[in-house]
Write a protein that holds these residues in place. Structure first.
Motif, short mmCIF file in Angstrom:
data_model
loop_
_atom_site.label_atom_id
_atom_site.label_comp_id
_atom_site.label_asym_id
_atom_site.label_seq_id
_atom_site.Cartn_x
_atom_site.Cartn_y
_atom_site.Cartn_z
N TRP A 18 1.06 -1.00 0.07
CA TRP A 18 0.54 0.10 -0.34
C TRP A 18 0.94 1.62 0.16
CZ3 TRP A 18 -0.34 3.88 4.35
CH2 TRP A 18 -1.94 4.59 3.70
N ASN A 21 2.56 1.24 -3.56
CA ASN A 21 1.47 2.20 -4.58
C ASN A 21 1.18 3.17 -4.04
OD1 ASN A 21 -0.90 0.92 -6.48
ND2 ASN A 21 -1.99 2.08 -4.45
N GLY A 22 1.66 4.25 -3.01
CA GLY A 22 1.31 5.67 -3.12
C GLY A 22 2.47 6.61 -4.00
N LEU A 33 -3.88 6.90 -12.26
CA LEU A 33 -4.28 7.24 -11.56
C LEU A 33 -5.36 6.74 -10.55
CD1 LEU A 33 -3.36 11.33 -11.42
CD2 LEU A 33 -2.36 9.68 -10.65
N GLN A 34 -6.80 6.23 -11.03
CA GLN A 34 -7.80 5.71 -11.23
C GLN A 34 -7.02 3.88 -10.91
OE1 GLN A 34 -11.06 4.96 -13.88
NE2 GLN A 34 -12.45 4.51 -12.95
N GLN A 36 -4.25 3.50 -9.36
CA GLN A 36 -3.18 3.33 -8.90
C GLN A 36 -4.49 3.76 -7.20
OE1 GLN A 36 -1.50 6.69 -8.15
NE2 GLN A 36 -0.01 5.83 -6.68
N GLN A 37 -5.66 4.10 -7.70
CA GLN A 37 -6.55 4.37 -5.89
C GLN A 37 -7.66 3.45 -6.25
OE1 GLN A 37 -9.71 7.03 -7.11
NE2 GLN A 37 -10.41 7.24 -4.65
N GLN A 38 -7.55 2.60 -7.07
CA GLN A 38 -8.95 0.66 -6.68
C GLN A 38 -7.62 0.23 -6.81
OE1 GLN A 38 -9.04 -0.07 -11.19
NE2 GLN A 38 -10.96 1.25 -10.63
N ALA A 40 -5.09 0.48 -3.97
CA ALA A 40 -5.00 1.22 -2.93
C ALA A 40 -6.15 0.56 -2.09
CB ALA A 40 -4.90 2.52 -2.58
N LEU A 41 -7.26 0.95 -2.39
CA LEU A 41 -8.37 0.10 -1.60
C LEU A 41 -8.64 -1.00 -1.50
CD1 LEU A 41 -10.97 1.16 -0.59
CD2 LEU A 41 -12.37 0.99 -3.23
N GLU A 44 -6.10 -1.45 1.17
CA GLU A 44 -6.85 -1.45 2.67
C GLU A 44 -7.48 -2.73 2.84
OE1 GLU A 44 -8.14 2.60 2.28
OE2 GLU A 44 -6.40 3.45 2.02
#
Length: 70
Positions: A18, A21-22, A33-34, A36-38, A40-41, A44
């Motif tokens: 995580w 990934n940031g 970016l999308q 990367q956000q997915q 990260a979720l 989490e």
């Protein structure tokens, strides 16, 4: 004991992924970016799962210890 250790390792590994990934992309596109956000979720959720497994394993380990000592 195995589940407590495995859950802790799972949560720690997910935390490391995580964090990596940031790292920001240079000249990132909206799709990057999308994604990367997915990711990260997903990581989490994996950290939460690892924490739950470690907590449950620790609880049953503690209960077993309590039954042998008292």
């Amino acid at each position: 004991m195995l589940s407590a250790a495995a859950g802790l390792l799972l949560a720690t590994g997910a935390l490391l992924f995580w964090a990596s990934n940031g790292m920001p992309y240079q000249d990132a596109t909206a799709d990057m970016l999308q994604a990367q956000q997915q990711r990260a979720l997903q990581l989490e959720h994996l950290m939460l799962l690892g924490g739950a497994i470690a907590s449950a394993g620790s609880y049953y380990l503690w209960r077993g210890w309590q039954s042998h000592t008292g």
